[in-house]
Design a protein around this motif. Structure first.
Motif, PDB file in Angstrom:
ATOM      1  N   ALA A 203       0.657  -0.729  -0.046  1.00 49.59           N
ATOM      2  CA  ALA A 203      -0.181   0.360  -0.114  1.00 49.59           C
ATOM      3  C   ALA A 203       1.086   1.231   0.090  1.00 49.59           C
ATOM      4  O   ALA A 203       1.594   1.327   0.941  1.00 49.59           O
ATOM      5  CB  ALA A 203      -0.918   0.485   1.312  1.00 49.59           C
ATOM      6  N   GLY A 205       1.128   5.419  -0.198  1.00 51.77           N
ATOM      7  CA  GLY A 205       0.437   6.907  -0.277  1.00 51.77           C
ATOM      8  C   GLY A 205       0.506   8.000  -0.948  1.00 51.77           C
ATOM      9  O   GLY A 205       2.029   7.816  -2.155  1.00 51.77           O
ATOM     10  N   ARG A 244      -7.804   6.857   3.066  1.00 50.89           N
ATOM     11  CA  ARG A 244      -6.804   6.045   3.561  1.00 50.89           C
ATOM     12  C   ARG A 244      -6.962   4.473   3.964  1.00 50.89           C
ATOM     13  O   ARG A 244      -8.357   4.374   4.031  1.00 50.89           O
ATOM     14  CB  ARG A 244      -6.751   6.869   4.870  1.00 50.89           C
ATOM     15  CG  ARG A 244      -7.292   6.430   6.258  1.00 50.89           C
ATOM     16  CD  ARG A 244      -7.359   7.027   7.541  1.00 50.89           C
ATOM     17  NE  ARG A 244      -5.577   6.469   7.906  1.00 50.89           N
ATOM     18  CZ  ARG A 244      -4.482   7.122   8.830  1.00 50.89           C
ATOM     19  NH1 ARG A 244      -5.747   7.967   9.436  1.00 50.89           N
ATOM     20  NH2 ARG A 244      -4.300   6.879   9.119  1.00 50.89           N
ATOM     21  N   LEU A 245      -6.227   3.571   4.112  1.00 53.80           N
ATOM     22  CA  LEU A 245      -6.104   2.398   3.991  1.00 53.80           C
ATOM     23  C   LEU A 245      -6.484   2.036   5.815  1.00 53.80           C
ATOM     24  O   LEU A 245      -6.009   2.989   6.282  1.00 53.80           O
ATOM     25  CB  LEU A 245      -5.544   1.950   3.585  1.00 53.80           C
ATOM     26  CG  LEU A 245      -5.259  -0.068   4.266  1.00 53.80           C
ATOM     27  CD1 LEU A 245      -6.152  -0.402   3.177  1.00 53.80           C
ATOM     28  CD2 LEU A 245      -3.953  -0.280   3.976  1.00 53.80           C
ATOM     29  N   VAL A 256      -2.039   3.308   5.415  1.00 55.06           N
ATOM     30  CA  VAL A 256      -1.866   4.598   4.850  1.00 55.06           C
ATOM     31  C   VAL A 256      -2.175   5.059   4.655  1.00 55.06           C
ATOM     32  O   VAL A 256      -3.207   5.512   3.831  1.00 55.06           O
ATOM     33  CB  VAL A 256      -1.347   3.290   3.803  1.00 55.06           C
ATOM     34  CG1 VAL A 256      -0.718   4.393   2.494  1.00 55.06           C
ATOM     35  CG2 VAL A 256      -0.431   3.069   3.946  1.00 55.06           C
ATOM     36  N   LEU A 259      -3.676   7.569  -0.104  1.00 55.40           N
ATOM     37  CA  LEU A 259      -4.215   6.021  -0.668  1.00 55.40           C
ATOM     38  C   LEU A 259      -3.892   6.301  -1.869  1.00 55.40           C
ATOM     39  O   LEU A 259      -5.103   6.774  -2.125  1.00 55.40           O
ATOM     40  CB  LEU A 259      -4.841   4.839  -0.109  1.00 55.40           C
ATOM     41  CG  LEU A 259      -4.647   3.781  -0.343  1.00 55.40           C
ATOM     42  CD1 LEU A 259      -3.557   2.914  -0.072  1.00 55.40           C
ATOM     43  CD2 LEU A 259      -6.155   3.245   0.033  1.00 55.40           C
TER      44      LEU A 259
END
Length: 421
Positions: A203, A205, A244-245, A256, A259
């Motif tokens: 993942a 950003g 975001r994750l 993250v 994302l």
């Protein structure tokens, strides 16, 4: 039946049963009725004039402007980082207001226009996909209440040989709890179609430093989601706007922010972030790689550091927050004698999976010096270690995932300070 425990800790029903008598005695002269005054004199000033106008976006009361996040001072070891800590000592419920939620930025806040932002899923998938915000918003969403904690929370207590006299927020304010709403990642990955060799997901950003983490696919399919909302409103920039994750219970940096890319792989990428900064060193020199979960932890929010009890002795409430990255909190014990004796605190519902749980316990302070501790245990039997136990496990320079008991010393003058116990 004697419902008291060590050094003035009381069972809740004992406190409630005699609470009215205690309150009346404590009020003393204040309980004596004052002579009646004319109605105009008795009315508060706010009832004598019309109020002011409201705002399109509500703000806290001007009298509460001092309740703010605290910026961590810059230091060589945190060069490039911006760290904002939540004032936990002033939180009473389990939900942290969005504006007070802690935040750590490695490379500043990117300014991302949502209409131009996309999430790409590629790698070991059958159909590489791109999702713009309009398309992503069409998917069914879930809402979950979960805490989020920085891996480096409470680093000062882990590293400093002597306890620093600071507030709880200064010491352990890199943790907060919110309601997060978003699209389960399994929906998106299943639509892309996973190849048989798929085991990990990288993942990344869209920040200036391209922060990236490798995460096991099986865990993401079970729990992860792409968060788009926090506490009922769109994510704020410091929390990863526009998406975001979110992986419940795992260290903050794997969630993250901003994302923009998910690469499905057959092995970890060993990114700069996970190979260096977020690899924990054990006391024997080995490393604890991919230690994702944040362990069980609790803190007493009041009385806590730099607070002062208003009277030299009397009835007070010991209260705090507990959480575990593995599941629900099962119990919290409180000690006022440095751990010599313990009493079971009351857990206030809802007691949720991987979320803040509030606990309280009545305490009749006798005015003598006291050392307050809380010890949380989760549903799997994981319990907080002492500082000495934690330090024996990890190398001297290690500080991530610090979850040792937090102690507060209450002096005879009522002042509260951070101590090691």
């Amino acid at each position: 039946m004697n419902l008291r425990t060590g050094r003035g800790l009381l069972q809740r029903r004992s406190f409630l049963g005699g609470g009215l008598a205690v309150s009346a005695a404590a009020l003393g002269d204040l309980a004596i009725a004052a002579p009646a005054a004319p109605l105009a004199v008795r009315l508060p000033d706010s009832m004598k004039t019309l109020g002011g106008a409201d705002l399109p976006y509500g703000q806290p009361a001007v009298h509460e402007q001092a309740v703010q996040r605290v910026a961590h001072p810059s230091a060589p070891q945190t060069a490039g980082f911006a760290i904002w800590r939540s004032p936990l000592q002033q939180q009473r419920g389990i939900i942290t207001p969005s504006g007070l939620h802690f935040s750590v930025h490695h490379n500043g806040l990117p300014d991302i226009a949502p209409q131009r932002h996309e999430l790409m899923i590629h790698g070991l998938v059958k159909r590489p996909l791109r999702f713009d915000m309009e398309r992503l918003m069409r998917y069914p969403m879930v809402s979950r209440i979960h805490f989020l904690e920085c891996a480096g929370n409470s680093a000062a207590n882990a590293l400093s040989p002597t306890a620093t006299n600071q507030t709880l927020g200064d010491i352990a304010g890199e943790v907060s709890c919110s309601e997060w709403t978003g699209v389960p990642l399994s929906y998106l990955l299943n639509e892309a179609g996973l190849q048989d060799s798929a085991k990990w997901v990288v993942a990344e950003g869209a920040d200036g430093g391209s922060h990236a983490r490798s995460l096991p696919l099986s865990a993401l399919l079970k729990d992860a989601f792409v968060a788009l909302y926090q506490n009922g409103e769109r994510l704020r920039p410091s929390q990863g706007y526009p998406m975001r994750l979110f992986m419940p219970g795992w260290e903050g940096n794997v969630n993250v922010k901003w994302l923009h890319r998910l690469e499905v792989t057959d092995q970890p990428a060993y990114t700069k972030d996970e190979s260096g900064l977020y690899t924990q060193v054990l006391a024997n020199g080995q490393i604890e790689r991919f230690a994702f979960h944040m362990d069980v932890k609790s803190v007493i929010t009041h009385p806590s550091g730099l607070q002062t009890l208003p009277e030299p002795k009397g009835f007070f409430e010991i209260a705090g927050l507990a959480w575990s990255g593995y599941g629900r909190v099962a119990k919290v014990e409180v000690s006022v004698d440095g751990g010599a004796t313990w009493a079971l605190a009351q857990l206030h519902g809802p007691v949720l999976d991987r979320a803040f749980t509030r606990f309280t316990l009545p305490w009749r302070w006798d005015g003598r010096r006291a050392t307050l501790l809380s010890r949380a245990t989760d549903e799997f039997g994981r319990s907080q270690p002492t500082r000495a136990e934690w330090k024996r496990k990890y190398a001297m320079q290690s500080f991530h995932h610090y979850n040792a008991l937090q102690a507060w010393r209450v002096g005879t003058d009522g002042r509260v300070e951070n101590v090691y116990a």
